[in-house]
Structures are given as C-alpha cells and as structure tokens.
Design a protein around this motif. Structure first.
Motif, PDB file in Angstrom:
ATOM      1  N   ALA A 119       0.264  16.860  -0.460  1.00  0.00           N
ATOM      2  CA  ALA A 119       1.558  16.560   0.145  1.00  0.00           C
ATOM      3  C   ALA A 119       1.401  16.264   1.630  1.00  0.00           C
ATOM      4  N   ARG A 120       0.593  17.092   2.306  1.00  0.00           N
ATOM      5  CA  ARG A 120       0.380  16.896   3.738  1.00  0.00           C
ATOM      6  C   ARG A 120      -0.366  15.595   4.012  1.00  0.00           C
ATOM      7  N   MET A 121      -1.354  15.305   3.183  1.00  0.00           N
ATOM      8  CA  MET A 121      -2.154  14.100   3.368  1.00  0.00           C
ATOM      9  C   MET A 121      -1.312  12.837   3.170  1.00  0.00           C
ATOM     10  N   PHE A 122      -0.500  12.811   2.113  1.00  0.00           N
ATOM     11  CA  PHE A 122       0.309  11.632   1.837  1.00  0.00           C
ATOM     12  C   PHE A 122       1.449  11.484   2.848  1.00  0.00           C
ATOM     13  N   LEU A 123       1.935  12.621   3.377  1.00  0.00           N
ATOM     14  CA  LEU A 123       2.968  12.558   4.396  1.00  0.00           C
ATOM     15  C   LEU A 123       2.415  11.973   5.690  1.00  0.00           C
TER      16      LEU A 123
ATOM     17  N   ASP B 162      -0.145   5.436   2.939  1.00  0.00           N
ATOM     18  CA  ASP B 162      -0.936   4.415   2.243  1.00  0.00           C
ATOM     19  C   ASP B 162      -2.039   5.020   1.380  1.00  0.00           C
ATOM     20  N   LEU B 163      -2.425   6.268   1.665  1.00  0.00           N
ATOM     21  CA  LEU B 163      -3.465   6.913   0.875  1.00  0.00           C
ATOM     22  C   LEU B 163      -3.025   7.135  -0.565  1.00  0.00           C
ATOM     23  N   ARG B 164      -1.723   7.258  -0.792  1.00  0.00           N
ATOM     24  CA  ARG B 164      -1.238   7.545  -2.150  1.00  0.00           C
ATOM     25  C   ARG B 164      -1.682   6.477  -3.140  1.00  0.00           C
ATOM     26  N   GLU B 165      -1.817   5.243  -2.691  1.00  0.00           N
ATOM     27  CA  GLU B 165      -2.183   4.153  -3.585  1.00  0.00           C
ATOM     28  C   GLU B 165      -3.631   4.257  -4.068  1.00  0.00           C
TER      29      GLU B 165
ATOM     30  N   PRO C  92     -13.297   4.918   7.047  1.00  0.00           N
ATOM     31  CA  PRO C  92     -13.632   6.004   7.978  1.00  0.00           C
ATOM     32  C   PRO C  92     -12.427   6.783   8.491  1.00  0.00           C
ATOM     33  N   GLU C  93     -11.304   6.099   8.762  1.00  0.00           N
ATOM     34  CA  GLU C  93     -10.136   6.803   9.307  1.00  0.00           C
ATOM     35  C   GLU C  93      -9.517   7.766   8.287  1.00  0.00           C
ATOM     36  N   HIS C  94      -9.781   7.553   7.019  1.00  0.00           N
ATOM     37  CA  HIS C  94      -9.221   8.435   5.994  1.00  0.00           C
ATOM     38  C   HIS C  94      -9.830   9.832   6.062  1.00  0.00           C
TER      39      HIS C  94
END
Length: 371
Positions: free
Chosen positions: A28-32, A36-39, A87-89
């Motif tokens: 939840a924290r990561m996608f918030l 764009d990571l959710r995809e 890398p930014e992920h």
C-alpha cells in the motif's frame, strides 16, 4: 557482517508473526508513493506478497555468507528485469519496506534497526542492479508451445520453442508467464532437458490447488500459444570433475531437473553408476516412468527405482521416497541430487544426514519455501 546480520535477524523476529499485515502495508505504501509501480504487479496480489517477502528473508539470512549473498542477489537482479524494474524503483521499495517493519514491530524497534536495514538494503539494491546491468540478455524471451501432453488429471508435459536462443545449464530453472491467461503472474519451473541444438525446452507441471499459472499451463495452454521465459537460475548442476557415483531423488514433477541432468550424462558418462529414485503418491503420478525405464534399458550405468506412498496395489517399492532411499545403499561415497516439494526435500535431507552423507555432496532443488 556479524553485527549487521545480528541486528537484521533480531529486527525481523519482531515482525515475523505479522507477515501478512507487513506485506499489505508495504505494498500500500509503495503504490501510494509510486502509483506507476502497480502496473508491474499482477492483478491478484496474495501470492506475490509471500514471494517478495521470501526473497527479502533469504537475502537477510545470507548476509553472513558474502559469496552466497552476492550470487543470490545478482541472480535476483537479473531475474527482476522481467518486471521492468528501474533503478529509481529500488529506493521506493526500500523505504516502504522499512516503514512497514517499523509500523508492526512495535516499541522494541529502535533507530539501530532502522540504520541496519537501510545499510543492508543499500547493499541488496546495489548488487541486484549490478546483476541486472551485467546481463547482456533480454529481460525475457517469447516462446511458442510446440507440444503439449496431459500425463494425468493434473500433470502436463509440454515443449516450447524460444524465438531467440536461450542459454542455460542442465538442472536450472526459470520463470514462466502465460500472457494469454494469467498476465503478469510468474512462476518458476525447472527445465526437463539439457541444452539441445534445436533450442527447445521441456517442462513438467502439476496443477496445484488454486494455482493460477500451474492450472493454466496444464489445462488451458495449447500448441501455438506464446509464453514468456525469464533468465535461468539455480545451481543444481553436474560437476564433470567428480568421479563419484550419483543418486537422484525425485518427488512428483521434481523429476524435471533430474531428467535434464540425466540427458547431460547420456552425452559423456562412461564410468559413473547413476541411481534414480522416483517417488509419487500413486502409479498415475509416476507420469514419466516409462521414459525413465527406456533410458535405463539403453544405458547400463543407469538404474531406476520407483515408489508409491499411497498405492497398496503398486508392485514396486512402497513408502515415502526418503525411506525407500534409506533401504538401499550405502551412500556415503555418492553425490546426491534431490528435487521435489518442500516437505519431500526436507525429509530426504534429514534421511541423508542420518545416513552420514556429507552435506557438501548434496545439491537440492525445492518447489516450495524451504525456510
């Protein structure tokens, strides 16, 4: 690494009982923070949660073994290229992970744990990125299904033809995705053959419970369908320098990497006796026994012992395959290769320890969590 490994394991023990909540908060924290990571993740996240946490735990538990730690993370970085990770992920993931752990660890969480995880994650991220950067291969390969055969109600053997050459070693495994049926869901399967001139790869798959990918591969995939294959991983390989006789212990579709290693042996072995113990619940699950027997008839150095644990009418060995292995031997001077479910592998490793087989001579591959 000593103090760092201690702090990591201490802090992890504070959240082990809350893994589902930690995982939920983490995603939840990561996608918030980075929608764009959710995809990059599958629609259904329940299985993905445990897999990512397992990867993190494995990394933490190998912090005190620098060589294994480096190899594991570089391989993980290569494998994660299939998710289009940039890398930014890594910074987003690290921040979300530490915040989730801090939230559920309670008052015992201290600033020293924050720093330990920040330091460890920096190393983890750098080595994963190094592994990804050093890989000259594509993030994944497309492959066409060229053969598909149902061997039982829930087991299929199928062959794929990659559109580009895919190099691997006998005994390795790789991740598969079925874009047509289960997009963005990847599962690992061992290749069931040694590298061939036509570049084809064979897989043995059992549809397990509600497993979306395994069910699709067994019941829905057909000749002509396209699948994706990620970079090969795994170290259950043959050492051609060894002159010791070998024992392969396979449970169910854990036979796949054993078939791969046997195919490699047929190309050069002249001096080593090889024993294959193939276990299953009933005779229907001994889905590839006919081919094993054909190999044994062709190569005098190969012997095959099948066994069923829940089929009193089976005319061969009865019992769990680890117990069957114990009835033969002695095995102290042999190389061992073990592949199957987590419980089967654990049981076999325990038996081999009791039989005083040196652990350095045992390689194993498990399809479930061994932690």
């Amino acid at each position: 690494m000593g103090d760092l490994a201690r702090l990591l394991k201490e802090s992890w023990s504070l959240v082990e009982e809350h893994l589902d909540k930690v995982a939920g908060y983490f995603y939840a924290r990561m996608f918030l923070s980075y929608p764009d990571l959710r995809e990059l993740f599958p629609v259904h996240m329940d299985m993905q949660r445990s897999r990512l946490l397992h990867a993190i735990v494995t990394a933490v538990q190998t912090m005190d073994d620098p060589e294994k730690f480096d190899d594991y993370l570089r391989g993980l970085g290569r494998d994660h290229r299939k998710f289009h990770v940039e890398p930014e992920h890594y910074e987003v993931v690290g921040g979300a992970l530490i915040e989730a752990m801090r939230t559920y660890a309670g008052e015992q969480w201290g600033i020293e744990y924050d720093q330990a995880w920040a330091d460890a994650y920096a190393v983890i991220a750098s080595r994963m990125m190094a592994g990804a950067d050093a890989d000259p291969n594509p993030p994944y390969w497309y492959a066409e299904v060229v053969a598909h055969e149902r061997r039982s109600q829930d087991i299929a053997v199928f062959t794929v033809q990659p559109l580009q050459p895919l190099e691997f070693r006998a005994g390795q495994y790789l991740s598969l995705e079925c874009p047509k049926y289960q997009p963005r869901l990847w599962r690992t399967y061992s290749v069931a053959n040694a590298p061939r001139r036509d570049n084809t790869l064979e897989f043995h798959v059992r549809a397990v419970g509600a497993g979306w990918v395994s069910s699709a591969l067994v019941r829905r995939v057909a000749i002509g369908d396209m699948i994706k294959l990620a970079a090969p991983m795994g170290t259950m390989n043959l050492d051609r320098r060894s002159t010791r006789d070998a024992v392969f212990v396979a449970g169910g579709t854990g036979l796949a990497p054993v078939k791969s290693l046997l195919e490699e042996l047929t190309r050069y072995n002249r001096t080593r006796w090889v024993h294959v113990f193939f276990g299953a619940r009933n005779r229907d699950d001994l889905y590839d026994l006919a081919d094993l027997n054909r190999l044994a008839a062709r190569y005098p150095w190969l012997s095959v012992v099948p066994a069923c644990s829940n089929d009193p009418t089976f005319p061969g060995e009865q019992g769990h395959i680890s117990d069957v292995v114990a009835r033969y031997g002695p095995w102290s001077d042999h190389d061992f290769f073990v592949s199957g479910s987590g419980p089967m592998v654990r049981s076999t490793l325990k038996t081999l320890s009791e039989l005083q087989v040196p652990s350095i001579r045992i390689k194993y591959d498990s399809f479930t969590d061994m932690t």
